[in-house]
Write a protein that holds these residues in place. Sequence first.
Motif, PDB file in Angstrom:
ATOM      1  N   VAL A 127       0.677  -0.976   0.118  1.00 27.23           N
ATOM      2  CA  VAL A 127       0.178  -0.093  -0.208  1.00 27.23           C
ATOM      3  C   VAL A 127       0.936   1.077  -0.115  1.00 27.23           C
ATOM      4  O   VAL A 127       0.804   2.128  -0.825  1.00 27.23           O
ATOM      5  CB  VAL A 127      -0.870   0.129   1.269  1.00 27.23           C
ATOM      6  CG1 VAL A 127      -1.722   1.459   1.356  1.00 27.23           C
ATOM      7  CG2 VAL A 127      -2.500  -1.050   1.016  1.00 27.23           C
ATOM      8  N   GLN A 128       1.706   1.001   0.732  1.00 27.88           N
ATOM      9  CA  GLN A 128       2.838   2.405   0.955  1.00 27.88           C
ATOM     10  C   GLN A 128       3.441   2.609  -0.748  1.00 27.88           C
ATOM     11  O   GLN A 128       3.922   3.677  -1.165  1.00 27.88           O
ATOM     12  CB  GLN A 128       4.581   1.975   1.727  1.00 27.88           C
ATOM     13  CG  GLN A 128       4.638   3.646   2.226  1.00 27.88           C
ATOM     14  CD  GLN A 128       3.457   5.148   2.809  1.00 27.88           C
ATOM     15  OE1 GLN A 128       2.863   4.343   4.087  1.00 27.88           O
ATOM     16  NE2 GLN A 128       3.947   6.064   2.134  1.00 27.88           N
ATOM     17  N   TYR A 129       3.521   1.816  -1.564  1.00 26.50           N
ATOM     18  CA  TYR A 129       4.366   1.424  -2.820  1.00 26.50           C
ATOM     19  C   TYR A 129       3.767   3.412  -3.256  1.00 26.50           C
ATOM     20  O   TYR A 129       3.587   3.744  -4.040  1.00 26.50           O
ATOM     21  CB  TYR A 129       4.571   0.276  -3.369  1.00 26.50           C
ATOM     22  CG  TYR A 129       4.180   0.612  -5.079  1.00 26.50           C
ATOM     23  CD1 TYR A 129       5.397   1.208  -5.670  1.00 26.50           C
ATOM     24  CD2 TYR A 129       3.071   0.589  -6.004  1.00 26.50           C
ATOM     25  CE1 TYR A 129       5.397   1.194  -6.926  1.00 26.50           C
ATOM     26  CE2 TYR A 129       3.654   0.692  -7.440  1.00 26.50           C
ATOM     27  CZ  TYR A 129       4.594   1.000  -7.963  1.00 26.50           C
ATOM     28  OH  TYR A 129       4.531   0.793  -9.430  1.00 26.50           O
ATOM     29  N   PHE A 130       1.978   2.272  -3.523  1.00 25.07           N
ATOM     30  CA  PHE A 130       0.952   3.441  -4.163  1.00 25.07           C
ATOM     31  C   PHE A 130       0.679   4.578  -3.507  1.00 25.07           C
ATOM     32  O   PHE A 130       0.833   6.217  -4.305  1.00 25.07           O
ATOM     33  CB  PHE A 130      -0.628   2.725  -3.718  1.00 25.07           C
ATOM     34  CG  PHE A 130      -0.362   1.307  -4.664  1.00 25.07           C
ATOM     35  CD1 PHE A 130      -0.707   1.792  -6.069  1.00 25.07           C
ATOM     36  CD2 PHE A 130      -0.814  -0.011  -3.674  1.00 25.07           C
ATOM     37  CE1 PHE A 130      -0.591  -0.041  -6.548  1.00 25.07           C
ATOM     38  CE2 PHE A 130      -0.703  -0.608  -5.236  1.00 25.07           C
ATOM     39  CZ  PHE A 130      -0.141  -0.657  -5.729  1.00 25.07           C
ATOM     40  N   ARG A 131       1.665   5.219  -2.260  1.00 23.18           N
ATOM     41  CA  ARG A 131       1.314   6.131  -1.753  1.00 23.18           C
ATOM     42  C   ARG A 131       3.003   7.479  -2.010  1.00 23.18           C
ATOM     43  O   ARG A 131       2.465   8.058  -2.199  1.00 23.18           O
ATOM     44  CB  ARG A 131       2.116   6.226  -0.131  1.00 23.18           C
ATOM     45  CG  ARG A 131      -0.179   5.849   0.113  1.00 23.18           C
ATOM     46  CD  ARG A 131      -0.241   5.749   1.926  1.00 23.18           C
ATOM     47  NE  ARG A 131      -1.477   5.342   2.024  1.00 23.18           N
ATOM     48  CZ  ARG A 131      -1.453   4.556   3.831  1.00 23.18           C
ATOM     49  NH1 ARG A 131      -0.279   3.576   4.595  1.00 23.18           N
ATOM     50  NH2 ARG A 131      -2.072   3.997   4.516  1.00 23.18           N
ATOM     51  N   ASP A 132       3.573   6.254  -1.775  1.00 19.83           N
ATOM     52  CA  ASP A 132       4.909   6.925  -2.578  1.00 19.83           C
ATOM     53  C   ASP A 132       4.634   7.410  -3.657  1.00 19.83           C
ATOM     54  O   ASP A 132       5.441   8.609  -4.813  1.00 19.83           O
ATOM     55  CB  ASP A 132       6.198   6.256  -2.453  1.00 19.83           C
ATOM     56  CG  ASP A 132       6.837   5.886  -1.000  1.00 19.83           C
ATOM     57  OD1 ASP A 132       5.554   6.448   0.049  1.00 19.83           O
ATOM     58  OD2 ASP A 132       7.122   5.230  -1.096  1.00 19.83           O
ATOM     59  N   LEU A 133       4.244   6.494  -5.086  1.00 19.78           N
ATOM     60  CA  LEU A 133       3.651   7.521  -6.445  1.00 19.78           C
ATOM     61  C   LEU A 133       3.443   8.755  -5.995  1.00 19.78           C
ATOM     62  O   LEU A 133       3.082   9.180  -7.415  1.00 19.78           O
ATOM     63  CB  LEU A 133       3.010   5.697  -6.953  1.00 19.78           C
ATOM     64  CG  LEU A 133       4.258   4.408  -6.971  1.00 19.78           C
ATOM     65  CD1 LEU A 133       3.079   4.015  -8.053  1.00 19.78           C
ATOM     66  CD2 LEU A 133       6.204   4.736  -7.846  1.00 19.78           C
ATOM     67  N   ALA A 134       1.693   8.670  -5.208  1.00 16.04           N
ATOM     68  CA  ALA A 134       1.304   9.397  -5.408  1.00 16.04           C
ATOM     69  C   ALA A 134       1.773  11.023  -5.105  1.00 16.04           C
ATOM     70  O   ALA A 134       1.721  11.757  -5.296  1.00 16.04           O
ATOM     71  CB  ALA A 134       0.064   9.070  -4.449  1.00 16.04           C
ATOM     72  N   ASP A 135       2.570  10.443  -4.550  1.00 16.87           N
ATOM     73  CA  ASP A 135       3.324  11.837  -3.350  1.00 16.87           C
ATOM     74  C   ASP A 135       4.704  12.547  -4.774  1.00 16.87           C
ATOM     75  O   ASP A 135       4.040  13.104  -5.098  1.00 16.87           O
ATOM     76  CB  ASP A 135       4.616  11.554  -2.639  1.00 16.87           C
ATOM     77  CG  ASP A 135       3.762  10.407  -1.226  1.00 16.87           C
ATOM     78  OD1 ASP A 135       2.494  11.865  -0.928  1.00 16.87           O
ATOM     79  OD2 ASP A 135       4.802  10.371   0.169  1.00 16.87           O
ATOM     80  N   VAL A 136       5.259  12.072  -5.868  1.00 18.50           N
ATOM     81  CA  VAL A 136       5.868  11.875  -6.522  1.00 18.50           C
ATOM     82  C   VAL A 136       5.229  13.008  -7.917  1.00 18.50           C
ATOM     83  O   VAL A 136       5.862  13.628  -7.985  1.00 18.50           O
ATOM     84  CB  VAL A 136       6.614  10.571  -7.686  1.00 18.50           C
ATOM     85  CG1 VAL A 136       7.021  10.533  -8.721  1.00 18.50           C
ATOM     86  CG2 VAL A 136       7.321   9.705  -6.558  1.00 18.50           C
ATOM     87  N   LEU A 137       4.451  12.494  -8.050  1.00 19.65           N
ATOM     88  CA  LEU A 137       2.833  12.435  -8.417  1.00 19.65           C
ATOM     89  C   LEU A 137       2.520  14.697  -8.412  1.00 19.65           C
ATOM     90  O   LEU A 137       2.860  15.474  -8.543  1.00 19.65           O
ATOM     91  CB  LEU A 137       1.834  12.300  -8.807  1.00 19.65           C
ATOM     92  CG  LEU A 137       1.834  11.092  -9.966  1.00 19.65           C
ATOM     93  CD1 LEU A 137       0.795  10.671  -9.972  1.00 19.65           C
ATOM     94  CD2 LEU A 137       3.039  11.826 -11.339  1.00 19.65           C
ATOM     95  N   ALA A 138       2.957  14.092  -6.742  1.00 17.15           N
ATOM     96  CA  ALA A 138       2.186  15.371  -6.381  1.00 17.15           C
ATOM     97  C   ALA A 138       3.446  16.977  -5.743  1.00 17.15           C
ATOM     98  O   ALA A 138       3.234  17.965  -5.896  1.00 17.15           O
ATOM     99  CB  ALA A 138       1.871  15.495  -4.927  1.00 17.15           C
ATOM    100  N   ASP A 139       4.532  16.343  -5.920  1.00 14.49           N
ATOM    101  CA  ASP A 139       5.432  17.142  -5.469  1.00 14.49           C
ATOM    102  C   ASP A 139       5.825  17.949  -6.906  1.00 14.49           C
ATOM    103  O   ASP A 139       7.180  18.382  -7.389  1.00 14.49           O
ATOM    104  CB  ASP A 139       6.705  16.364  -5.678  1.00 14.49           C
ATOM    105  CG  ASP A 139       6.667  15.905  -4.162  1.00 14.49           C
ATOM    106  OD1 ASP A 139       6.049  16.392  -3.291  1.00 14.49           O
ATOM    107  OD2 ASP A 139       7.587  15.256  -3.523  1.00 14.49           O
ATOM    108  N   GLY A 140       5.028  17.407  -8.376  1.00 14.75           N
ATOM    109  CA  GLY A 140       5.473  18.243  -9.567  1.00 14.75           C
ATOM    110  C   GLY A 140       6.185  17.466 -10.547  1.00 14.75           C
ATOM    111  O   GLY A 140       6.760  17.318 -11.815  1.00 14.75           O
ATOM    112  N   ARG A 141       6.369  15.641  -9.512  1.00 18.06           N
ATOM    113  CA  ARG A 141       7.493  15.251 -10.922  1.00 18.06           C
ATOM    114  C   ARG A 141       7.419  14.420 -11.389  1.00 18.06           C
ATOM    115  O   ARG A 141       5.277  13.986 -11.038  1.00 18.06           O
ATOM    116  CB  ARG A 141       8.739  14.138  -9.739  1.00 18.06           C
ATOM    117  CG  ARG A 141       9.021  15.602  -8.705  1.00 18.06           C
ATOM    118  CD  ARG A 141      10.724  14.784  -7.917  1.00 18.06           C
ATOM    119  NE  ARG A 141       9.351  14.003  -7.203  1.00 18.06           N
ATOM    120  CZ  ARG A 141       9.764  13.299  -5.794  1.00 18.06           C
ATOM    121  NH1 ARG A 141      10.887  12.087  -6.343  1.00 18.06           N
ATOM    122  NH2 ARG A 141       8.870  12.547  -5.074  1.00 18.06           N
TER     123      ARG A 141
END
Length: 160
Positions: A127-141
């Motif tokens: 589950v944390q994998y998906f959260r981490d990917l969402a963080d990448v997108l939220a950071d504009g990367r």
Amino acid sequence: MTEETETSEPQADPAVSVVGPGDGETIVLGTTRMRVLEDGSHTEHRLAIAESVLAPHTQGPPQHRHARHDEGFYIISGTVRFTVGDEDYDATRGTLVMVPPGTPHTFANLTDQPAVMLSTFTPDLYVQYFRDLADVLADGRRLTPQVNIDTMNRYATEPA
């Protein structure tokens, strides 16, 4: 029967988790919308469950294998194409696909209609994998293949 038993009202067990239709954590990854129903915090990390809606023509992740968890997919609606190694399976409503550790797999919605599936992760590691990917997108990367691979590696997962 004691008087206490007769007059006491049923109490909700604090360990019980109830997630209503509009509840849960939402994670949006491109054309996939995931609703985390159980992140493992109520199951001592033995199990996590998420509902995912794949928009039409959604490509899934690169084919990969998990070293430490089973992954299950129950199709609620639509058709999801699972590729397991070199084999393709079109899973429709009511189909369960179980992927044990070490098995290369991916999935996609190749149709013109959305597809909805319920996913299980045993244990809850991924589950944390998906959260981490969402963080990448939220950071504009950008979510590049290398970013995806680096994130997978943190959760005992590698490209197949």
